[in-house]
Design a protein around this motif. Sequence first.
Motif, PDB file in Angstrom:
ATOM      1  N   ILE A  92       0.853  -1.196   0.000  1.00  0.00           N
ATOM      2  CA  ILE A  92       0.000   0.000   0.000  1.00  0.00           C
ATOM      3  C   ILE A  92       0.885   1.242   0.000  1.00  0.00           C
ATOM      4  O   ILE A  92       0.655   2.186  -0.751  1.00  0.00           O
ATOM      5  N   TRP A  97      -0.588   6.757  -0.185  1.00  0.00           N
ATOM      6  CA  TRP A  97      -1.900   6.682   0.447  1.00  0.00           C
ATOM      7  C   TRP A  97      -2.172   7.923   1.281  1.00  0.00           C
ATOM      8  O   TRP A  97      -1.266   8.654   1.640  1.00  0.00           O
ATOM      9  N   GLN A 109      -0.548  12.908   0.874  1.00  0.00           N
ATOM     10  CA  GLN A 109      -0.177  11.578   0.400  1.00  0.00           C
ATOM     11  C   GLN A 109       1.216  11.234   0.913  1.00  0.00           C
ATOM     12  O   GLN A 109       2.112  12.075   0.937  1.00  0.00           O
ATOM     13  N   THR A 141      -6.030   4.689  -1.481  1.00  0.00           N
ATOM     14  CA  THR A 141      -5.020   4.686  -2.540  1.00  0.00           C
ATOM     15  C   THR A 141      -5.761   4.905  -3.850  1.00  0.00           C
ATOM     16  O   THR A 141      -6.991   4.972  -3.869  1.00  0.00           O
TER      17      THR A 141
END
Length: 155
Positions: A92, A97, A109, A141
């Motif tokens: 991830i 994310w 992010q 995401t």
Amino acid sequence: MTAAFIRGKRRRAAAAVGAVTFGLVALSACDKPTPLATVTVGTNTVTTEAVCLDEGTKLDEAALTKCLASKAPKTIKVKPGDKVRIGVEPKIADEGWIVATGGQQKTAQTKQTYTSLDGQSLFVNRQAQRMEETTVLSVVTSDGVWNVKLELDND
């Protein structure tokens, strides 16, 4: 007697072949698990799989809205002053994310596997200008969403 012994041996061999075949079919039917997101408050931790994940395909706006509105499968309580720690698997993190609550982005992010936030701030609804009793924390995401329900514990 010999004929009975040979038939029994064949049955056992056929049963073994059947068991191996069944095992292979069962394994091939298994879905690959999604990467996990973990939320920790104090000594309590919940780990969740994605509510939506389409690896490698960017979620369009309609799909993202639907995913953010999906029911959170796990709940964790947050007391005023608690830190909420969010961790994600490297898969991830590599993609980048953000954290959102109530449809509002709470972090920039990041490509780190961990971040922490002031728990109380996650319950602030800026649009309604009030504190909510519950909110859904979402790890977002481009191709997936992980949700955890947060409950404000004023006790």
